[in-house]
Scaffold this active site. Sequence first.
Site, short mmCIF file in Angstrom:
data_model
loop_
_atom_site.label_atom_id
_atom_site.label_comp_id
_atom_site.label_asym_id
_atom_site.label_seq_id
_atom_site.Cartn_x
_atom_site.Cartn_y
_atom_site.Cartn_z
N ASP A 27 -2.31 -6.12 -1.51
CA ASP A 27 -1.56 -5.13 -2.28
C ASP A 27 -2.40 -4.42 -3.33
O ASP A 27 -2.12 -3.27 -3.68
CB ASP A 27 -0.32 -5.77 -2.94
CG ASP A 27 -0.63 -7.03 -3.73
OD1 ASP A 27 -1.80 -7.44 -3.77
OD2 ASP A 27 0.31 -7.62 -4.29
N ARG B 37 8.72 -5.77 4.82
CA ARG B 37 9.14 -4.40 5.16
C ARG B 37 8.34 -3.86 6.33
O ARG B 37 7.15 -4.15 6.47
CB ARG B 37 8.95 -3.47 3.97
CG ARG B 37 9.94 -3.66 2.85
CD ARG B 37 9.84 -2.51 1.85
NE ARG B 37 8.49 -2.28 1.39
CZ ARG B 37 8.06 -1.13 0.89
NH1 ARG B 37 8.86 -0.10 0.81
NH2 ARG B 37 6.82 -1.01 0.47
N SER C 290 -0.28 -10.12 1.77
CA SER C 290 -0.53 -10.50 0.37
C SER C 290 -0.56 -12.02 0.19
O SER C 290 0.15 -12.58 -0.65
CB SER C 290 0.50 -9.85 -0.54
OG SER C 290 0.39 -8.45 -0.46
#
Length: 474
Positions: free
Chosen positions: A218, A102, A163
């Site tokens: 994250d 994203r 991540s």
Amino acid sequence: MAETEENIEHPSHKRTCMCRPLNIPRTKPTPEVLNLLKDLQLTDDNLKQYMKLLMTDIRKGLARATHPTSIVKCYPTYIQDLPTGRETGKYLALDLGGTNFRVLVIELEKNHFEMTSRTFVIPQDKMVGSGKDLFDHVAACLHVFIKEQKLEQECLPLGFTYSFPLVQEALNKGIIERWTKGFKCDDVLGRDVVQLLQDSLVRRGIQKNVKIQAVINDTAGTLMSCAWKSPYCRIGLIVGTGTNACYVEKLTNAEMFNGPNKGSGVVLINCEWGAFGDDGTLNFIRTPEDIQIDETSINPGKQIHEKMISGMYMGELVRLLILRCVKARLLFGGRDSVDLNQKDKFQTKYVSEIEAQKPGNHDRCKAILENLGMQNLSDQDLQNVRFICECVSRRAAHMCAAGLSTLIKKTEEKRITIGIDGSVYRHHPYFHYLMMEKMKVLVKPGVVFDLMLSEDGSGRGAALTAASASSSIY
């Protein structure tokens, strides 16, 4: 990558340290099944021993002399300033941690934010090709987003949520340790992920629009997102496909920290606690099924703690325990099926779905087992299977509770909020309450704590880290 938030009702959307205790259902199995599965039911003494061992490993990970041989690595993230809730401005965030990634633009105002995002797909050839091609693709998608949002005339700070395993050397420098989740761009192992992205921005001609301020994972994003709302947030936890935790440590205790002290006197520590137990310290509570899951995994001997807790393994653990009971002729009259003997056929989501039904209602459990080839199921069979699910999720929640209680003790805070994200925590109907119930036993009396569901830590948390970094030079 942190899981996507869905439109669900979840008890931890509210701060719950003072909530009314929940009557968590307990299924009554047959005495024989209860006895057979007693190794899944951890006592408070077991959990206190777990806490003692974890505290020892955390201290080893923090110390320069013992860090090279430590199991719980406790990497400094170089985040020294937490959000205050007064951050303002416009920031970009990039969330890379799977086959989709994203790009976000987030506009912060006091106690309010607006966020626009777009998800892009990473083609298979980019996942297993050269690192240059992968990051060029990411930069190309970022360019598309900048044009769509009409940001060509702006230069915005960017927070980068990455991540995958990373060793940070500064807030905006992280060395790629290895790839996971189907990625294999091995030509960039050992290189700085921020510099790789920066080089791609230059090749794309958009370096004037983006200033990479920070790279985080994250778990850190989860903490930062919740700290924006709660000034007491000092711990972040992910319980999803995998599990990890981070916490705020005194800078004087973080001997592996190599940066300048910016004045806060603290630094956020990435525990990497999924590896806890890789040296055998958790063998005293492991079951034969835990050992089987590890031996048949893609990384035998690694991430032992994670394999006892996280969503990647929870369903498989239930399946193996069902087969234990079948072999003992305590379930299904000793019958099994082809599907029930197939690895990973019992999905983790089934655990939440079965436990979400009211006690005595076994419709979903029956449908799942019938789909796995089981017929002529008795009510007692279904009740026993639900009990197996409860044993697995309860143990996972209690281990998380013991881990968080250890971190609370390490912080020495008297009031503390824990930011949490992950599919297991979000979707299991009782995981939150099981954790709260056990933490009330394990946390030192007088300490006030609460659990807060993170809102988009991988996006907003990255932007908030960029905002904090923008106020000083790291």
